[in-house]
Design a protein around this motif. Structure first.
Motif, short mmCIF file in Angstrom:
data_model
loop_
_atom_site.label_atom_id
_atom_site.label_comp_id
_atom_site.label_asym_id
_atom_site.label_seq_id
_atom_site.Cartn_x
_atom_site.Cartn_y
_atom_site.Cartn_z
N THR A 188 0.81 -1.25 0.06
CA THR A 188 0.05 -0.14 -0.14
C THR A 188 0.80 1.15 -0.02
OG1 THR A 188 -2.02 1.06 0.83
CG2 THR A 188 -0.17 0.29 2.37
N PHE B 40 2.65 10.22 1.39
CA PHE B 40 2.26 11.08 0.39
C PHE B 40 3.47 11.88 -0.08
CE2 PHE B 40 -1.97 11.11 2.75
CZ PHE B 40 -2.68 10.83 1.50
N LYS B 41 3.53 12.51 -1.39
CA LYS B 41 4.55 13.41 -1.70
C LYS B 41 4.00 14.83 -1.92
CE LYS B 41 3.63 12.34 -6.78
NZ LYS B 41 4.24 11.87 -7.99
N LEU C 253 -4.64 17.56 7.11
CA LEU C 253 -5.28 16.73 5.84
C LEU C 253 -6.71 16.26 6.28
CD1 LEU C 253 -2.57 15.12 4.17
CD2 LEU C 253 -3.14 17.40 3.81
N SER C 254 -7.68 16.38 5.16
CA SER C 254 -8.90 15.66 5.42
C SER C 254 -8.54 14.33 5.53
CB SER C 254 -9.79 15.95 4.00
OG SER C 254 -10.04 17.27 3.76
N TYR D 258 -10.60 11.89 5.00
CA TYR D 258 -10.98 10.99 4.08
C TYR D 258 -9.76 10.72 2.87
CZ TYR D 258 -12.47 15.29 1.68
OH TYR D 258 -12.44 16.93 1.15
N LEU D 259 -8.51 11.56 3.24
CA LEU D 259 -7.38 11.12 2.36
C LEU D 259 -6.78 9.65 2.76
CD1 LEU D 259 -7.60 13.64 1.18
CD2 LEU D 259 -5.17 14.10 1.61
N GLY D 260 -7.23 9.01 4.05
CA GLY D 260 -6.75 7.87 4.36
C GLY D 260 -5.61 7.92 5.42
N THR D 261 -5.08 7.01 5.67
CA THR D 261 -4.08 6.95 6.82
C THR D 261 -2.56 7.05 6.24
OG1 THR D 261 -4.15 4.51 6.82
CG2 THR D 261 -5.59 5.76 8.34
N PRO E 257 2.55 14.42 4.39
CA PRO E 257 3.71 14.97 3.99
C PRO E 257 3.98 16.34 4.81
CG PRO E 257 2.34 15.44 2.34
CD PRO E 257 1.51 14.89 3.19
N GLU F 173 -9.36 4.60 4.22
CA GLU F 173 -7.94 4.17 3.80
C GLU F 173 -8.34 3.08 2.84
OE1 GLU F 173 -4.92 5.04 3.90
OE2 GLU F 173 -3.88 3.30 3.40
N ASN G 105 -9.53 4.33 -0.57
CA ASN G 105 -8.29 5.11 -1.39
C ASN G 105 -7.41 4.11 -1.84
OD1 ASN G 105 -7.95 8.26 -1.37
ND2 ASN G 105 -8.68 7.72 0.71
N ARG G 106 -7.23 2.87 -1.07
CA ARG G 106 -6.66 1.88 -1.58
C ARG G 106 -7.30 1.14 -2.77
NH1 ARG G 106 -3.76 -1.44 3.80
NH2 ARG G 106 -2.94 0.29 4.70
N TYR H 49 -7.03 3.38 -5.67
CA TYR H 49 -5.47 3.20 -6.25
C TYR H 49 -5.31 2.04 -7.47
CZ TYR H 49 -0.33 3.98 -6.06
OH TYR H 49 1.02 4.40 -6.73
N PHE I 4 -15.81 9.37 -3.94
CA PHE I 4 -14.88 9.72 -4.96
C PHE I 4 -14.24 8.26 -5.30
CE2 PHE I 4 -13.20 10.71 -0.76
CZ PHE I 4 -12.17 9.72 -0.54
N ARG J 256 -6.56 7.51 -6.04
CA ARG J 256 -6.20 7.62 -4.68
C ARG J 256 -6.08 9.35 -4.50
NH1 ARG J 256 -3.63 4.49 -0.36
NH2 ARG J 256 -3.61 5.98 1.02
N LEU J 257 -6.60 9.80 -3.51
CA LEU J 257 -6.72 11.21 -3.13
C LEU J 257 -5.11 11.42 -2.95
CD1 LEU J 257 -9.79 12.16 -1.54
CD2 LEU J 257 -9.41 11.95 -3.98
N SER J 258 -4.62 12.61 -3.20
CA SER J 258 -3.31 13.08 -2.94
C SER J 258 -3.72 14.42 -2.18
CB SER J 258 -2.56 13.36 -4.14
OG SER J 258 -3.12 14.55 -4.86
N VAL J 259 -2.44 14.94 -1.69
CA VAL J 259 -2.70 16.04 -0.65
C VAL J 259 -3.58 17.36 -1.37
CG1 VAL J 259 -1.05 17.81 0.36
CG2 VAL J 259 -0.49 15.40 0.46
N ASP K 274 -5.90 17.25 -2.97
CA ASP K 274 -7.27 16.93 -2.79
C ASP K 274 -8.03 17.13 -1.51
OD1 ASP K 274 -7.45 16.08 -5.37
OD2 ASP K 274 -6.49 14.10 -4.83
N SER K 275 -7.13 17.38 -0.46
CA SER K 275 -7.60 17.67 0.86
C SER K 275 -8.63 18.64 0.67
CB SER K 275 -6.36 18.14 1.70
OG SER K 275 -6.82 18.22 3.17
N LYS K 276 -9.44 18.84 1.46
CA LYS K 276 -10.64 19.73 1.64
C LYS K 276 -11.44 20.02 0.36
CE LYS K 276 -7.29 21.61 4.88
NZ LYS K 276 -6.62 22.64 5.23
N LYS K 277 -11.38 19.30 -0.86
CA LYS K 277 -11.85 19.52 -1.88
C LYS K 277 -13.24 18.69 -1.89
CE LYS K 277 -8.55 21.38 -4.46
NZ LYS K 277 -7.64 20.85 -4.70
N PHE K 278 -13.66 17.98 -0.83
CA PHE K 278 -14.63 17.11 -1.21
C PHE K 278 -15.90 17.56 -0.01
CE2 PHE K 278 -12.02 14.70 -3.66
CZ PHE K 278 -12.71 14.32 -4.68
#
Lengths: 1032, 495
Positions: free
Chosen positions: A686, A690-691, A736-737, A739-742, A746, B112, B115-116, B119, B160, B164-167, B169-173
């Motif tokens: 997994t 993040f980058k 971060l939100s 909902y971005l997961g765990t 970054p 999580e 998002n997995r 991905y 969504f 996989r959401l990236s940084v 995408d934070s606060k966008k939904f």
């Protein structure tokens, strides 16, 4: 900036021989000496002004020269002020040249060059080698405390441990360590544990952007420039030996309950919570054992240093060898110690007329061991909380163990002496560092240099956790009472080998030129490549034979248990920087000063979109006292300075999208494996992090305004600076939100902070009469820090206790690392008060009444607020050096005001020992309204022990850090022995502490989040010592 | 003079100084032996590994069934005292605040997982390989599983599906409509049903039946009874059978048995010891928390933390002769008396004691490893065949044109097994049958995490749960942190 403006005098004695004189050549002979050391100067140039006639002094400083009557004789020597004299008579003269170092012409080491102190328009603090040598610190930072204005040092008592060092406040939470530059080579604050104090020529602290911007992305937290000693050409070999023996002891102990008080309090707490009387008979208990008296031991401190310096026509050298050994006062020198051996050789060689080589080489060996400290399971914490009713030694026949166990404390806390016995670790560090530098004089004013600085460190460590018995029912016991091993219990041994290698390769050119004689330019242009690498391999095994440290080694241990964390591991990292830099210093008649510096820095840590950053700084200075119109007799010298510029901070790792295939990733708290039925674990994968391609540096803008002033015949000197720092793009882990997961968030450039403050340095230097010399120095440092933006994020830290509570925060609108918790407003005296107050769940009379900060009528987590600040409002240092004939007296006092301490060493469990304050507890209506002393009960439904200002104390202090009395033997008797100087002295370090803090030591170091939290911090010892300085 | 030489030296100096390669400061994670996304999705194995990773967060959802019981009339929070596991205490007491650690953890774990799954969706086109279709069937099943957990717990949630959401995408939904979330779940399950095989050689992997059963349940939760009945019929007629001895279902030997349609797999084969994230490993923490405190003796049970204690009300719901009672609730005092030879001692549950324990998931000796509290191997029986029968019964009874004959038949298959005879069959029809099926669900699925959601779904919550408030407690609050960070609208009544 610190300099002395001593009385302007050159001693000249002339034996007069009246001669007939008329246009004839007079023969003049004499001896040239250094005024400060009275040593003869070999190789000094003696010339007749206006002619080609010149000679040099011989090894004894003697010369003879012929000169026409009325001619001017010039005597000059590198590093000394030259002296001119009109000769009217033949004869013998004695010339004492004044050392430039003691004058305004003093040179300060700045980035990629040196500058005359008079030409500096930035902000620099200087501590001289002599002051450092006199203090004999184990670590060089200790000498900066209170001596360098603008620098806040919070020292620790743990042998050899790194103190907190802040230069001009707290700009960032990611790391506040200033960069350390040793002889031009970039090192870190951690490396200051390796430098022998006697090797240090001077320490300059670069504070403002004008001086630090040339270090670009590394300069953000200030720069500590350490210059080590070197020899001088044509200098007679000078040998110094110094030796110091001391004894360290703890200053004070903390008031805890004695056995009888403890038993009475436990009875009360048990009854209050509906339990039984635990100690029916108090009369037999007496005072019991105070475990603090058992763990603190006297520990030795010794240092020896032998140095030699000198030089011939084309080379100069400095060599030294030193030993410093410090034992720890917790458990004594067997259990915690820091022993260091140093060997240094600094050589300057003229390979040709134009090519010079400098080779500095140091080797350091450090052996150290430590005991658990400043944590919930520290030895001190156990000593404060352990059962006072049991004797020191085990007196129960047929049970295992040297020391007694408690039958009532059955988890986490144990006999601190057993813990000390069970602490086995040893670390060995071999380190070599130094530089290789070539300088080529290309043109008269153009010099190109290439410098390779390196640090190579190898650390080998081992720790052993034996099986132990802490009591029959104690959950941490791994042995049964009869000494047999509990089922499933194992001892274990851990070994680690870590290597670090850092280098910096710098190529630069210095070009100095004048335009129309009065416009002076000094320029430097260059580049640097730097690499920092580290790698480590570690492993653990269990079942060490005989449960003994003597056999504790992976090669002898037989058991493996990776699922219990006894595994092998490794890591490696590398950091790289590529930089270009330039600086132009300009002055007009030494009166109008300007400086501009620029650096372009690339860091491997930054995202692809932000690899390089540019940093600029400029400064202006005006020597007002050199103006025609300036006619204030009282003032001898006045310079106004101002600077502005940008520096950075790169305390971050590269942020990339990492894939983890671990069944469990401990740092992340997530797994990627899954076990289908009874199949062996399937390895999954997994994204673990993040980058952030936009990641850049923390950018600091700093404004500095100050002045240097000498007055009252230069007996007094005053340097004052005001600064303002604005930091943007603070490296911050964003919120971060969810909902971005765990995956690990970054670091991003988010926050901003603001810091402003004053640095002051007032010096006094005078000779009173023939026998008295007085010099004194006062520094004042203040910095006000505020976090101005965090994008709604905040960082919490300062965890303590079980269950874990967090005290400190880095949050918008507050100072970094402030204490956060509930405010107390008294004690509920009766149920009517509780009913009338904002709703506070589970409160009963005698419980603490907390403040309803948000006014919602309910005491909840939302009512937490600022309850303290661990960083001082200001610090002051005052040194006084008195010399009367052969006696000298030196003292140094350091004060820190406004720093709060959070008392976190109390475990607050039913059966643990307690702080004496509990004796003043609430015992009924009207007994007390002091919120620090609520009722005592085993159960605490009101959570009186929650994080609150109940535990915050004023940690302001004044410490007499150093008192020394020395006697210098008469030189006449020594000369015959070939010894030029012998000084004997007695010294007391940390002689007295004046503070309201109830704990051991109000100086509690740590990072931004841990400074000021006393979890049982290692106190600094009072050290009595005697020493000897001999010069040959 | 030597001007030429100087020029040469200066030139060399300048070249060495400014010609330095800026690549020096580039960073390649491989330098540190780190694997990154660039190294992945090159072989079928990469896809398979990533898919395994999609399963893992299901293990972190151990608290969903626990909350499904504690929030209902089936169990109380228990614990050591009023401050032990406050999130669960709040739910039991209906003093629920948005800043609830367990709810936040469930939210994070579900996302999580999503998002997995996303991905894999994002990288779907990169490689074709044998078995890809079926593999993506699992991915869609799992994504539906996570969204269903979210919609059950919280109502409409951010939706969504493409990457996989990236940084950035934070606060966008913002929160999607509940109906839209359900539509997505249905679409994923329909896709999964089309792609998945009927069986899989590895136990615990999603199958076509698991997807059909879950879709049936999803329909049922939306009162789409006709669709539910049709969908569940596929499973009813599938290769499953009720285990004769009800108690065996919950033994280690009964895992992934003939009645198992879908189970979340837990294992003690890779023990972990991270107390800061105690539910994030491969062990089932729900098992440890429901154990009997300080239990000693030779019983098959191991000790635990006396949490999630069945109520007397649940115990009383079982009729005489119902074999499920002893399997569902363990009366420890009665058990101790009946098994004197085991020399049992234990600590009476110190808070909210009922004297009863969740026998189905009680920790058992020898079923954990490493850090013993964290690594119990007990699978969570997410969808049992009995559950499918009862759902099918309910759907047949409640659909537009009811089929009570079929409904009754399915209900009685469950009752026959429970009583071990055919004497306890129901004969109800219409609304009475509906109620009978609902009551049967409580008895058949007691302490398996269904009760609260069933009560809400069927409109019985207000009458059965003390403290439950209509138009508020149908769902739990959106985690406060998410409201604060992402600006999501809070559920009504939780502001």
């Amino acid at each position: 900036m610190k300099f002395k403006f001593t009385l302007f005098c050159v001693g000249l004695l002339m034996a007069c021989f009246i001669q007939q004189a008329a246009a004839q050549t007079l023969q003049v002979s004499g001896t040239v000496k250094s005024k400060s050391t009275a040593e003869p100067l070999a190789g000094a140039t003696v010339s007749v002004v206006g002619t080609a006639k010149a000679t040099q002094t011989d090894a004894k400083g003697n010369f003879t020269i012929g000169i026409t009557k009325g001619g001017t004789l010039s005597i000059s020597y590198t590093g000394f002020k030259s002296y001119k004299y009109v000769v009217n008579q033949a004869g013998t003269i004695q010339v004492s040249l004044e050392d430039l170092n003691t004058l305004m012409n003093e040179v300060v080491v700045v980035g990629y060059g040196t500058q005359k102190i008079t030409k500096i328009s930035g902000a620099i603090s200087t501590v001289k080698g002599a002051d450092i040598e006199r203090l004999k610190p184990v670590r060089a930072e200790d000498a900066l405390q209170g001596r360098a204005s603008g620098v806040t040092v919070v020292s620790t008592g743990s042998p050899g441990a790194k103190p907190t060092v802040l230069i001009r406040g707290i700009p960032s939470y990611t790391g506040t360590d200033p960069v350390v530059v040793v002889d031009g080579s970039i090192q870190s604050l951690d490396d200051l544990n390796s430098i022998n104090a006697a090797d240090i020529e001077s320490v300059n602290v670069l504070k403002d952007a004008a001086t630090t911007a040339i270090y670009g992305v590394k300069g953000g937290n200030g720069v500590i420039v350490v210059t080590t000693k070197s020899g001088k050409k044509n200098q007679k070999t000078e040998v110094n030996y110094s030796s110091n023996f001391g004894n360290q002891q703890v200053l004070n102990t903390i008031g805890v309950l004695n056995a009888t008080e403890y038993a009475a309090m436990l009875n009360e707490g048990s009854v209050a919570s509906g339990g039984a009387i635990l100690f029916p008979n108090l009369s037999t208990l007496g005072v019991g054992t105070n475990w603090q008296d058992q763990i603190f031991k006297n520990a030795g401190l010794a240092s020896h240093s032998l140095t030699a310096r000198g030089g011939s026509d084309n080379m100069a050298y400095f060599v030294s060898g030193a030993y410093t050994g410090q034992g720890g006062i917790v458990g004594g020198a067997d259990k915690s110690y820091f022993n260091r051996y140093n060997a240094t050789a600094n050589l300057n060689v003229d390979l040709s007329k134009r090519l010079k080589a400098t080779v500095n080489t140091s080797f350091v060996n450090i052996r150290s061991a430590s005991v658990p400290e400043n944590a919930i399971n520290s030895v001190i914490s156990n000593a404060l909380n352990f059962d006072p009713t049991v004797p020191v030694y085990n007196n129960v026949a047929g049970t295992y163990g040297k020391y007694s166990v408690s039958n009532t404390i059955l988890s986490e806390i144990f006999n601190p002496l057993t813990q000390l016995d069970d602490s086995h670790n040893q670390y060995n560090t071999n380190k070599s560092y130094g530089k290789l530098e070539l300088q080529y004089q290309l043109l008269k004013n153009l010099k190109v240099s290439s410098r390779y600085g390196y640090t190579n460190t190898d650390v080998t460590g081992k720790a052993f956790t034996p099986l132990s018995f802490y009591g029959t029912g104690h959950i941490n016991s791994t042995l049964n009472a009869d000494g047999t091993t509990k089922v499933g219990a194992h001892n274990n041994v851990y070994e680690v080998k870590t290597s670090y290698y850092n280098y910096t390769l710098e190529n630069f050119a210095n070009y100095n030129f004048n335009i129309n004689t009065d416009h002076h330019f000094e320029t430097v242009l260059g580049m640097a490549m730097a690499k920092v690498t580290g790698n480590s391999v570690s492993g653990s095994r269990q079942d060490v034979p005989f449960n003994s440290w003597d056999f504790a080694d992976i090669s002898s241990a037989t058991g493996t248990a990776p699922n219990s964390g006894l595994d092998v591991g490794s890591y490696q990292y590398e950091r790289r920087n590529l930089s270009y830099f330039t600086r132009i210093d300009y002055d007009y008649k030494d009166k109008y000063l300007a400086s501009f510096s620029a650096r372009r820095d690339g860091s491997f840590a930054f995202g692809a979109n932000n690899k390089f950053g540019n940093f600029f700084a400029g400064s202006l200075g005006w020597v007002v006292s050199d103006e025609e119109f300036f006619k204030v007799n009282f003032i001898d010298y006045l310079k106004l300075r101002g600077s502005f510029g940008i520096t950075g901070n790169e305390n971050v790792n590269p942020q990339f999208q990492r894939i983890s295939t671990l069944t469990y990733a401990y740092n992340l708290g997530q797994n990627a494996g899954y076990t289908f039925g009874n199949d062996p674990t399937s390895i999954g994968a997994t994204i673990a992090s993040f980058k952030n391609e936009d990641l850049g540096w923390e950018k600091q803008q700093q404004l500095n305004a100050g002045f240097d002033l000498n007055f009252a015949n230069s007996k007094f000197s005053l340097t004052a600076d005001y600064f303002e720092k604005q930091i943007s793009g603070l490296l911050f882990t964003p919120s971060l939100s969810l909902y971005l997961g765990t995956a690990a968030a970054p670091t991003a450039n988010i926050g901003t902070t603001k810091t402003s403050g004053f640095d002051l340095n007032l010096g006094y230097n005078n000779a009173v009469g023939k026998n008295w010399k007085v010099s004194s120095n006062l520094t004042f440092t203040t910095a006000k820090n505020e976090v101005t933006e965090t994008n709604n994020g905040l960082i919490t830290g300062g965890n303590y206790g079980i269950p874990n509570q967090s005290v400190t925060r880095f949050e918008k609108g507050q100072s970094p690392g402030y204490f956060y918790g509930f405010k107390t407003v008294g004690i509920f005296q009766n149920t009517a008060e509780i009913a009338a107050a904002p709703t506070q769940a589970n409160a009963v009379p005698g419980d603490i009444r907390f403040a309803d900060i948000n006014g919602d009528g309910l005491i909840s987590d939302l009512d937490r607020t600022k309850i303290g600040d661990p960083f001082p409002t200001f610090t002051m240092g005052w040194s006084l050096n008195l010399t009367y004939k052969a006696f000298d007296f030196n003292t140094f006092i350091y004060a820190s005001v406004g720093n709060d301490i959070y008392r976190a060493y109390e475990r607050n469990l039913a059966m643990t020992n307690k702080y004496r304050g509990v004796l003043a507890r609430w015992t009924g209506e009207g007994s007390t309204n002091d919120p620090r002393n609520p009722r005592y009960s085993f159960t605490d439904a009101n959570q009186n022990t929650r994080v609150s200002d109940r535990y915050v104390e004023d940690g302001s202090f004044l410490k007499i850090k150093d008192v020394q009395l020395g006697y210098t033997l008469p030189t006449t008797t020594l000369k015959r022995l070939g010894v030029s100087k012998v000084r004997l002295y007695a010294q007391v370090k940390n002689a007295f502490v004046f503070t309201k803090y109830s704990g051991f030591d109000p100086e509690i170091s740590g990072g931004i989040f841990d400074t000021g939290i006393d979890r049982g911090a290692y106190p600094q010892a009072r050290t009595w010592s005697f020493g000897l300085d001999v010069k040959f | 003079m030597h001007m030429k030489k100087y020029t040469y030296i200066i030139g060399l100096f300048l070249v060495s100084t400014f010609g330095s390669c800026t690549k020096f400061v580039d960073f390649n994670p491989q330098e540190n032996y780190e694997i990154t996304a660039d190294n992945y999705f090159k072989t079928a194995e990469d896809y398979q590994k990533m898919t395994i990773g999609v399963y893992s967060p299901m293990q972190w959802l151990w608290a969903v069934p626990v909350i499904g019981e504690i929030a209902s009339d089936n169990s109380v929070s228990g614990g050591e005292n009023a401050t032990d596991n406050i999130p669960l205490q709040q739910i039991d007491d209906y003093q629920i605040v948005a800043n609830n650690g367990q709810l936040t953890e469930i939210w994070k774990a579900c996302y999580e997982g999503i998002n997995r799954a996303n991905y894999l969706e994002e990288n779907k086109a990169k490689l074709e390989f044998t078995g890809k279709t079926a593999l993506y069937g699992e991915v869609y099943f799992l994504r539906a599983y996570y969204y269903f957990e979210l919609v059950k717990m919280f109502g409409g949630v951010p939706l969504f599906t493409t990457k996989r959401l990236s940084v950035g995408d934070s606060k966008k939904f913002q929160r999607a409509n509940k109906a839209d979330v359900y539509t997505q779940i249905e679409n994923d399950l329909i896709a999964a049903i089309a792609a998945l095989p009927l069986t899989n050689s590895q136990q615990g992997r999603a199958t076509k039946y698991a997807a059909q059963a879950l879709l049936g349940k999803v329909y049922l939760y939306q009162d789409k009874f006709t669709e539910a009945a049709a969908m569940l019929e596929n499973v009813v007629t599938g290769p499953f059978s009720l285990v004769t001895n009800y108690g065996n279902i919950f033994l280690q030997a009964g895992e992934n048995g003939s009645e198992s349609v879908f189970e979340v797999q837990y294992s003690n084969a890779s023990p972990f010891y991270d107390w800061s994230n105690p539910g994030r490993g491969q062990g089932n923490l729900a098992v440890q928390i429901c154990g009997i405190r300080n239990l000693t003796g030779t019983s098959p049970y191991a000790s635990g933390w006396s949490t999630n204690l069945p109520t007397a009300n649940l115990a009383a719901a079982f009729a005489a002769g119902d074999t499920r009672k002893a399997v569902t609730v363990l009366d420890i005092e009665a058990y101790k008396t009946a098994n004197a030879g085991m020399n049992i001692t234990y600590m009476v549950a110190p808070y909210k004691n009922t004297g009863l324990y969740n026998q189905k998931y009680l920790p058992r000796v020898g079923q954990t490893s490493g850090q013993v509290e964290l690594n119990y191997l007990n699978n969570y029986r997410a969808i049992r065949y009995a559950d499918v029968l009862l759902m099918a019964a309910e759907a047949n009874n409640r659909m537009a044109t009811p089929n009570d004959v079929k409904a009754l038949q399915y209900l009685n298959r469950v009752r026959d097994r429970a009583f071990g005879d055919i004497l306890h069959r129901s004969t109800a029809t219409g609304t009475a049958l509906k109620t009978a099926i609902w009551d049967e669900r409580r008895l058949e699925l007691g302490m398996e995490g269904q009760r609260f959601f069933d009560l809400v779904r069927t409109g019985q919550a207000a009458s059965k749960i003390t403290g439950w408030v209509a138009n508020k407690n149908e769902v739990f609050p959106i985690p406060q942190a998410e409201v604060d960070i992402s600006g999501l609208t809070q559920n009504p009544g939780y502001n």
